[in-house]
Design an enzyme around this catalytic site. Structure first.
Site, short mmCIF file in Angstrom:
data_model
loop_
_atom_site.label_atom_id
_atom_site.label_comp_id
_atom_site.label_asym_id
_atom_site.label_seq_id
_atom_site.Cartn_x
_atom_site.Cartn_y
_atom_site.Cartn_z
N ASN A 9 0.81 -1.22 0.00
CA ASN A 9 0.00 0.00 0.00
C ASN A 9 0.84 1.27 0.00
O ASN A 9 0.42 2.30 -0.51
CB ASN A 9 -0.95 0.01 1.20
CG ASN A 9 -0.30 -0.44 2.48
OD1 ASN A 9 0.22 -1.55 2.58
ND2 ASN A 9 -0.31 0.43 3.47
N CYS A 24 3.43 9.59 13.38
CA CYS A 24 3.88 10.26 14.59
C CYS A 24 3.61 9.36 15.78
O CYS A 24 2.48 9.21 16.22
CB CYS A 24 3.14 11.58 14.75
SG CYS A 24 3.89 12.63 15.97
#
Ligand code: PLP
Length: 393
Positions: free
Chosen positions: A150, A324
């Site tokens: 992906n 993050c």
């Protein structure tokens, strides 16, 4: 401001033709397909048609399709089924670059006592078939190898991998969520036991998917309940979603040629344009064995997130290859597995196109990106060729 949507590997626009196909099944034809009355029966017939359409795009028998709620459910069902059906086999093989739908599941299974081998990839994101061959054991229950990645779009040699695995009598599963609708698939010619797809990656809505289970493959349902899906998945069917998925699969087959010509040309134009205009830029993923719609680039010395924010300000949607976590930007597990150098890995951006994109949109991004990168590099603390010693990715 118009939106330039280059994030189709995250999710796609529902094709208006697909939407029209599903629309009557909310407020008008809302019967339960399991009901005895003809009001429900007509819905059941339409589900049969959808099953045929999904089977046609994969080259399998409609009876081999089990509708699910998403790609994640399909992956979980296939792997858990293989383990439950073969309790004496406790070894799983997969790759380091799978989607979390597989990777987080197998890591969870390791905590339950299963053994795991994670296959590596080279710098182009490609697996090594010899490593696969060497990883197989007498107690291997299942091998799970995605069809296409992906993040980078790299397409794995699934046919060869399945041959190797099946020659040892081991079950083979492929997460084809990113592949279906973008590249041709013919399950008649491939010894695959389980294949997973997800509607929202091919212009059907979110919340619908399908699992192919080859006839004769041992199967244990994940969702235990009513007798829907011939006992393979309990729960009242997502009727509008299934009908939409059927139509989307039919359209995907009709647009396959366009995906591999016009969409590929757009992607290549974007790739050539950006590589030529922006120095210190590299391609992540395989140069040729790659989905026709996917382009993952790294821009040295800049943060992918910063690029995304500036792209967002001009209406361009893309994704970055970092996440993050705990306050620090970690390069994605896929780029880390490929050994992408630190100064590049943090500045990765994935553009993923679809048949709804245009040449004007590509040219707009090719014009705007150099300004964005120049601006970010002019304020980058890393431009002086130094990187924090604590980061080794
Ligand atoms: N597998 C791959 C390769 C994916 O890209 C995705 C979604 O991004 C999934 C599985 C999960 O699919 P879903 O969002 O339908 O659960």
């Amino acid at each position: 401001m118009r939106t330039v949507y280059f994030d189709n590997n995250a999710t796609t626009r529902v094709d208006p033709v697909v939407f029209e196909e599903m629309r009557p099944y909310f407020c008008d034809l809302y019967g339960n397909p399991s009901s005895m009355h003809s009001f429900g029966g007509q819905v059941g017939k339409k589900l049969g048609e959808a099953r045929e359409r999904v089977a046609a795009v994969l080259g399998c028998d409609p009876a081999e399709i089990v509708f699910t709620s998403c790609g994640t459910e399909g992956d979980n069902t296939a792997i858990r089924s293989a383990l439950e059906a073969q309790p004496d086999k406790r070894h799983i093989v997969t790759t380091k670059v799978e989607h979390p739908a597989v990777l987080n599941l197998v890591n969870h299974l390791v905590k339950k006592g299963y053994h795991l081998t994670l296959l590596g990839v080279d710098e182009q994101g490609m697996i090594d078939l010899d490593e696969l061959r060497d990883s197989l054991r007498d107690d291997t229950a299942i091998v799970s190898i995605m069809w296409a990645n992906n993040e980078t779009g790299t397409v794995f040699p699934v046919a060869e991998a399945a041959d190797i695995v099946k020659s040892r009598g081991i079950l083979f599963h492929t997460d084809a969520v990113q592949a279906v609708g973008k590249i041709p698939i013919d399950l008649r010619a491939l010894p695959i036991d389980f294949l997973v797809l997800s509607g929202h990656k091919l212009h059907a809505p979110k919340g619908i998917g399908a699992l192919f289970v080859r006839r004769g493959t041992p199967f244990r349902p994940f969702m235990i309940g009513g007798h829907q899906e011939r006992g393979r998945r309990g729960g009242t069917e997502n009727v509008p979603g299934i009908i939409a998925l059927g139509k989307a699969c039919e359209l995907a087959a009709a647009h396959m040629e366009e995906e591999n010509t016009r969409v590929r040309e757009l992607r290549d134009r974007l790739e050539r344009g950006l590589l030529a205009a922006i120095p210190d830029t590299r391609l992540n993923g395989h140069p040729t064995e790659r989905l026709p719609n996917t382009l993952n680039l790294s821009f040295k010395f800049v943060e992918g997130e910063a690029i995304l924010l500036l792209l967002d300000q001009i209406g361009v949607c893309a994704s970055s290859g970092s996440a993050c976590t705990s306050g620090s930007l970690e390069p994605s597990h896929v780029l880390r597995a490929m050994g992408v150098p630190f100064t590049y890995a943090h500045g990765s951006v994935r553009f993923s196109l679809s048949r709804f994109n245009t040449r004007e949109e590509v040219d707009f991004v090719v014009r705007e990106m150099p300004k964005i990168i120049e601006r970010l590099r002019s304020i980058s603390p890393f431009s002086e060729e130094h990187s924090p010693s604590a980061c080794t990715a």
